[in-house]
Write a protein that holds these residues in place. Structure first.
Motif, PDB file in Angstrom:
ATOM      1  N   LEU A  24       5.199  -1.745   1.398  1.00 35.76           N
ATOM      2  CA  LEU A  24       5.961  -2.282   2.511  1.00 35.76           C
ATOM      3  C   LEU A  24       7.397  -1.778   2.453  1.00 35.76           C
ATOM      4  CD1 LEU A  24       4.654  -5.962   2.349  1.00 35.76           C
ATOM      5  CD2 LEU A  24       3.792  -4.074   3.753  1.00 35.76           C
ATOM      6  N   GLU A  25       7.931  -1.383   3.580  1.00 35.39           N
ATOM      7  CA  GLU A  25       9.256  -0.755   3.614  1.00 35.39           C
ATOM      8  C   GLU A  25      10.335  -1.639   2.977  1.00 35.39           C
ATOM      9  OE1 GLU A  25      11.942   1.885   6.594  1.00 35.39           O
ATOM     10  OE2 GLU A  25      10.893   0.183   7.500  1.00 35.39           O
ATOM     11  N   ASN A  26      10.270  -2.922   3.223  1.00 38.37           N
ATOM     12  CA  ASN A  26      11.270  -3.837   2.670  1.00 38.37           C
ATOM     13  C   ASN A  26      10.793  -4.550   1.409  1.00 38.37           C
ATOM     14  OD1 ASN A  26      13.170  -3.326   4.767  1.00 38.37           O
ATOM     15  ND2 ASN A  26      11.945  -4.629   6.128  1.00 38.37           N
ATOM     16  N   GLY A  27       9.706  -4.048   0.817  1.00 37.38           N
ATOM     17  CA  GLY A  27       9.190  -4.649  -0.395  1.00 37.38           C
ATOM     18  C   GLY A  27       8.504  -5.977  -0.145  1.00 37.38           C
ATOM     19  N   PHE A  28       8.065  -6.594  -1.241  1.00 34.88           N
ATOM     20  CA  PHE A  28       7.371  -7.878  -1.125  1.00 34.88           C
ATOM     21  C   PHE A  28       7.792  -8.782  -2.279  1.00 34.88           C
ATOM     22  CE2 PHE A  28       3.754 -10.662  -2.145  1.00 34.88           C
ATOM     23  CZ  PHE A  28       3.604 -11.311  -0.921  1.00 34.88           C
ATOM     24  N   GLU A  29       8.517  -9.835  -1.923  1.00 33.02           N
ATOM     25  CA  GLU A  29       8.980 -10.815  -2.903  1.00 33.02           C
ATOM     26  C   GLU A  29       9.594 -10.084  -4.096  1.00 33.02           C
ATOM     27  OE1 GLU A  29       5.608 -13.432  -3.473  1.00 33.02           O
ATOM     28  OE2 GLU A  29       5.774 -14.216  -1.440  1.00 33.02           O
ATOM     29  N   ASP A  30       9.185 -10.436  -5.321  1.00 30.68           N
ATOM     30  CA  ASP A  30       9.772  -9.770  -6.486  1.00 30.68           C
ATOM     31  C   ASP A  30       8.890  -8.655  -7.041  1.00 30.68           C
ATOM     32  OD1 ASP A  30       7.792 -11.509  -7.287  1.00 30.68           O
ATOM     33  OD2 ASP A  30       8.781 -12.041  -9.174  1.00 30.68           O
ATOM     34  N   LEU A  31       7.838  -8.288  -6.306  1.00 27.90           N
ATOM     35  CA  LEU A  31       6.893  -7.283  -6.805  1.00 27.90           C
ATOM     36  C   LEU A  31       7.337  -5.859  -6.493  1.00 27.90           C
ATOM     37  CD1 LEU A  31       3.454  -8.955  -5.999  1.00 27.90           C
ATOM     38  CD2 LEU A  31       4.729  -8.972  -8.151  1.00 27.90           C
ATOM     39  N   HIS A  44       8.352   2.663  -1.856  1.00 27.70           N
ATOM     40  CA  HIS A  44       8.154   3.740  -2.830  1.00 27.70           C
ATOM     41  C   HIS A  44       7.305   3.302  -4.021  1.00 27.70           C
ATOM     42  CE1 HIS A  44      10.792   6.502  -0.784  1.00 27.70           C
ATOM     43  NE2 HIS A  44      11.751   5.592  -0.742  1.00 27.70           N
ATOM     44  N   LYS A  45       6.946   2.046  -4.063  1.00 30.24           N
ATOM     45  CA  LYS A  45       6.110   1.540  -5.146  1.00 30.24           C
ATOM     46  C   LYS A  45       4.946   0.742  -4.568  1.00 30.24           C
ATOM     47  CE  LYS A  45       6.139  -1.583  -9.142  1.00 30.24           C
ATOM     48  NZ  LYS A  45       6.947  -2.541  -9.943  1.00 30.24           N
ATOM     49  N   TRP A  46       3.728   1.141  -4.962  1.00 30.11           N
ATOM     50  CA  TRP A  46       2.549   0.398  -4.529  1.00 30.11           C
ATOM     51  C   TRP A  46       2.496  -0.971  -5.205  1.00 30.11           C
ATOM     52  CZ3 TRP A  46      -0.190   1.888  -0.511  1.00 30.11           C
ATOM     53  CH2 TRP A  46      -0.370   3.248  -0.225  1.00 30.11           C
ATOM     54  N   ILE A  47       2.096  -1.953  -4.447  1.00 30.64           N
ATOM     55  CA  ILE A  47       1.667  -3.237  -5.010  1.00 30.64           C
ATOM     56  C   ILE A  47       0.165  -3.110  -5.215  1.00 30.64           C
ATOM     57  CG2 ILE A  47       1.492  -5.724  -4.624  1.00 30.64           C
ATOM     58  CD1 ILE A  47       3.835  -5.365  -2.596  1.00 30.64           C
ATOM     59  N   GLU A  48      -0.313  -3.214  -6.444  1.00 29.72           N
ATOM     60  CA  GLU A  48      -1.730  -2.990  -6.730  1.00 29.72           C
ATOM     61  C   GLU A  48      -2.129  -3.742  -7.988  1.00 29.72           C
ATOM     62  OE1 GLU A  48      -2.460   1.162  -7.555  1.00 29.72           O
ATOM     63  OE2 GLU A  48      -0.445   1.437  -8.331  1.00 29.72           O
ATOM     64  N   GLY A  49      -3.398  -3.613  -8.336  1.00 29.96           N
ATOM     65  CA  GLY A  49      -3.899  -4.247  -9.552  1.00 29.96           C
ATOM     66  C   GLY A  49      -3.743  -5.764  -9.514  1.00 29.96           C
ATOM     67  N   GLU A  50      -3.284  -6.329 -10.624  1.00 31.93           N
ATOM     68  CA  GLU A  50      -3.126  -7.774 -10.720  1.00 31.93           C
ATOM     69  C   GLU A  50      -2.112  -8.312  -9.720  1.00 31.93           C
ATOM     70  OE1 GLU A  50      -2.139  -8.755 -14.704  1.00 31.93           O
ATOM     71  OE2 GLU A  50      -4.095  -8.172 -15.536  1.00 31.93           O
ATOM     72  N   GLY A  65       5.052  -0.036   6.960  1.00 33.31           N
ATOM     73  CA  GLY A  65       4.313  -0.038   5.701  1.00 33.31           C
ATOM     74  C   GLY A  65       2.913   0.511   5.843  1.00 33.31           C
ATOM     75  N   THR A  66       2.200   0.515   4.713  1.00 31.19           N
ATOM     76  CA  THR A  66       0.856   1.074   4.654  1.00 31.19           C
ATOM     77  C   THR A  66      -0.033   0.186   3.796  1.00 31.19           C
ATOM     78  OG1 THR A  66       1.701   3.336   4.885  1.00 31.19           O
ATOM     79  CG2 THR A  66      -0.517   3.085   3.979  1.00 31.19           C
ATOM     80  N   LEU A  67      -1.271  -0.022   4.268  1.00 33.36           N
ATOM     81  CA  LEU A  67      -2.290  -0.737   3.519  1.00 33.36           C
ATOM     82  C   LEU A  67      -3.386   0.269   3.197  1.00 33.36           C
ATOM     83  CD1 LEU A  67      -2.580  -3.812   5.942  1.00 33.36           C
ATOM     84  CD2 LEU A  67      -0.929  -3.477   4.080  1.00 33.36           C
ATOM     85  N   ALA A  68      -3.823   0.333   1.957  1.00 30.76           N
ATOM     86  CA  ALA A  68      -4.791   1.357   1.556  1.00 30.76           C
ATOM     87  C   ALA A  68      -5.858   0.770   0.644  1.00 30.76           C
ATOM     88  CB  ALA A  68      -4.080   2.521   0.859  1.00 30.76           C
ATOM     89  N   GLY A  69      -6.980   1.455   0.593  1.00 34.79           N
ATOM     90  CA  GLY A  69      -8.090   1.017  -0.240  1.00 34.79           C
ATOM     91  C   GLY A  69      -8.486   2.052  -1.269  1.00 34.79           C
ATOM     92  N   PHE A  70      -9.326   1.623  -2.208  1.00 29.48           N
ATOM     93  CA  PHE A  70      -9.944   2.499  -3.212  1.00 29.48           C
ATOM     94  C   PHE A  70      -8.911   3.283  -4.028  1.00 29.48           C
ATOM     95  CE2 PHE A  70     -12.861   1.443   0.073  1.00 29.48           C
ATOM     96  CZ  PHE A  70     -13.996   1.059  -0.627  1.00 29.48           C
ATOM     97  N   PRO A  71      -8.074   2.640  -4.829  1.00 28.20           N
ATOM     98  CA  PRO A  71      -8.012   1.193  -5.069  1.00 28.20           C
ATOM     99  C   PRO A  71      -7.182   0.470  -4.023  1.00 28.20           C
ATOM    100  CG  PRO A  71      -6.425   2.287  -6.459  1.00 28.20           C
ATOM    101  CD  PRO A  71      -7.162   3.376  -5.732  1.00 28.20           C
ATOM    102  N   THR A  72      -7.395  -0.839  -3.928  1.00 29.49           N
ATOM    103  CA  THR A  72      -6.666  -1.665  -2.975  1.00 29.49           C
ATOM    104  C   THR A  72      -5.189  -1.704  -3.343  1.00 29.49           C
ATOM    105  OG1 THR A  72      -8.636  -3.037  -2.718  1.00 29.49           O
ATOM    106  CG2 THR A  72      -6.550  -3.956  -1.937  1.00 29.49           C
ATOM    107  N   ARG A  73      -4.320  -1.391  -2.371  1.00 29.42           N
ATOM    108  CA  ARG A  73      -2.891  -1.353  -2.655  1.00 29.42           C
ATOM    109  C   ARG A  73      -2.096  -1.459  -1.357  1.00 29.42           C
ATOM    110  NH1 ARG A  73      -5.447   3.408  -2.703  1.00 29.42           N
ATOM    111  NH2 ARG A  73      -4.378   5.342  -2.125  1.00 29.42           N
ATOM    112  N   VAL A  74      -0.871  -1.917  -1.487  1.00 27.52           N
ATOM    113  CA  VAL A  74      -0.010  -2.199  -0.340  1.00 27.52           C
ATOM    114  C   VAL A  74       1.374  -1.624  -0.608  1.00 27.52           C
ATOM    115  CG1 VAL A  74       1.164  -4.054   0.918  1.00 27.52           C
ATOM    116  CG2 VAL A  74      -1.271  -4.295   0.316  1.00 27.52           C
TER     117      VAL A  74
END
Length: 465
Positions: free
Chosen positions: A352-359, A364-370, A341-350
């Protein structure tokens, strides 16, 4: 502290540039300091004797110094004993301010030094503080830190730690000989997102680390309005006379900590660097100052944006960029990429190859914002959880206060600092190495090993709670 005029600046930096260039042209010279001086001790993991009451002196109370002074003065077990600056009004102002900070009568006997260039030396000899905050112009960082340690004080220095490889080596040798901490105060390492990512990296959330991206993108052309006094009065000469990455550590420090560089796992190996044309500063001067103004008499040599690539011992890569001139939004990039996976800033976003919970289902989809709140809830660094309520009203969103709190806490308890002298030297070395690489059309330059091989035996930075 010091307003360098053009003649003095050129005299100082031309000598430094010659030393830097020679170091770059001779690959063996960057590691010429292979022998640790007699009676010296390696400072990785160094624990100083605990200090119940910490006597603090401050050199430089213009821009950064007052913030350090105020936060430290509010902590139990501290005493502001001396303040030094070139300007009398600043010394008098902050001496008076300090007297009203904290409990009881702790800061009532502050020695005041001002008016002459070397008053800080007199202060160190007469007051003999336990620690010194150094928040002056870049050229004074190294000599002040070195002398502070020689006079028996721990030195805490604003970024960068020094401008030349020779000065960085002298800082290392002095710290090892005198057995005194010398920490470059990289406050960004204490930002919430930086601590979050450090915790996630340590927990293996993104797998094995492969690549990082670090930057200091910050339009500071407005500082040129500080003509006779203030940051722009001396920093503008750096833009004119130097061509490379002049300010690498805000972006690089956190990425280096994610990767554990200089600590057992990996370290810095080499760097290549290129600069764009130098256009923005001259354009700004032409449009904002009279034709005969001194800013319009400078030949601006520093490229508007510098890009460097660092290669580490085990083969990781780090992109490092610097731009204090271009009209673009602020960014430190703050990206760390791993096998999972990748962690990135400006804006803060994550991602992960196997995703994260139900987010998210995958990368292929950033976890970001709220949705980042769920990431914070699970992975917020324990240090942030413990100290954020105490430090959140300090500078830069609380990171300044958290840094000062940890410095004082470590000195009180006799514990190793979060950032040792070698980290500050490695991160600061990017500037002279990049300048030399640019001068030689991107020639690779080897990093000095400021640890003299001991990084392999230095414990990784732990997740401090």
């Amino acid at each position: 502290m010091k307003n360098l005029n053009r003649r003095n600046f050129i005299k100082k930096t031309s000598l430094s540039a010659a030393a830097i260039s020679a170091a770059g042209l001779l690959p063996t010279s960057v590691n010429a300091f292979t022998q640790r001086p007699i009676a010296s001790q390696y400072m990785g993991g160094f624990k100083a004797a605990p200090l119940e009451n910490i006597r603090i002196a401050v050199i430089g109370v213009g821009a950064r110094g007052p913030g350090h002074l105020k936060f430290a003065a509010n902590l139990d077990g501290t005493e502001i004993v001396a303040i030094c600056d070139l300007y009398e009004d600043l010394v008098l102002k902050w001496s008076e301010e300090a007297k009203n900070i904290g409990k009881g009568e702790r800061h009532q006997n502050i020695r005041q030094y001002y008016g002459e260039e070397n008053k800080w030396k007199e202060m160190l000899r007469e007051v003999k503080p336990d620690m010194v905050f150094i928040a002056t112009n870049w050229a004074n960082h190294a000599p002040m830190a070195i002398e502070a340690m020689k006079q028996g004080a721990h030195a805490f220095v604003e970024v960068p730690l020094a401008l030349t490889l020779t000065d960085l080596w002298e800082i290392v040798d002095t710290s090892e000989k005198m057995q005194k901490h010398c920490m470059m105060m990289e406050n960004v390492n204490y930002g919430r997102d930086e601590l979050l990512y450090l915790n996630m990296c340590r927990k293996g959330v993104i797998g094995e680390l492969l690549h990082g991206e670090a930057a200091y993108i910050h339009d500071l052309r407005f500082q040129m309005e500080e003509v006779e006094r203030g940051t722009g009065s001396w920093r503008t000469y750096h833009y004119a006379q130097r061509n490379g990455n002049l300010y690498p550590t805000h972006g690089l420090g956190p990425v280096a900590q994610y990767m554990n560089l200089g600590r057992q796992e990996d370290s810095f190996k080499s760097l290549v660097s290129y600069s764009s044309p130098a256009k923005g500063r001259a354009f700004y001067a032409k449009n904002n100052f009279p034709e005969n103004h001194k800013w319009n008499q400078l030949d601006y040599k520093g490229g508007d944006i510098n890009t460097a690539i660092i290669k580490t011992i085990v083969g990781r890569t780090i992109l490092v960029q610097w731009d204090e001139t271009s009209p673009r939004p602020y960014s430190r990039l703050n990206l760390i990429q791993g096998t999972q996976g990748t962690l990135a800033g400006f804006p803060t976003r994550v991602a992960l190859e196997n995703g994260f919970e139900d987010l998210s289902e995958d990368h292929h989809k950033w976890i970001e914002g709220e949705n980042m709140e769920r990431i914070y809830e699970k992975y917020d660094h324990p240090l942030y959880k413990r100290l954020s309520a105490t430090t959140n009203k300090s500078g830069h969103g609380g990171m300044d206060g958290m840094m000062i709190y940890r410095i004082i806490e470590c000195l009180h308890k006799g514990e190793p600092l979060d950032q040792n002298v070698y980290g500050g030297c490695f991160w600061s070395a990017v500037s002279p190495l990049s300048e030399s690489s640019v001068k030689q059309d991107g020639m690779p330059h080897a990093f000095p090993d400021f640890t003299r091989g001991k990084w392999k035996d230095t414990d990784p930075l732990g997740i401090i709670s």
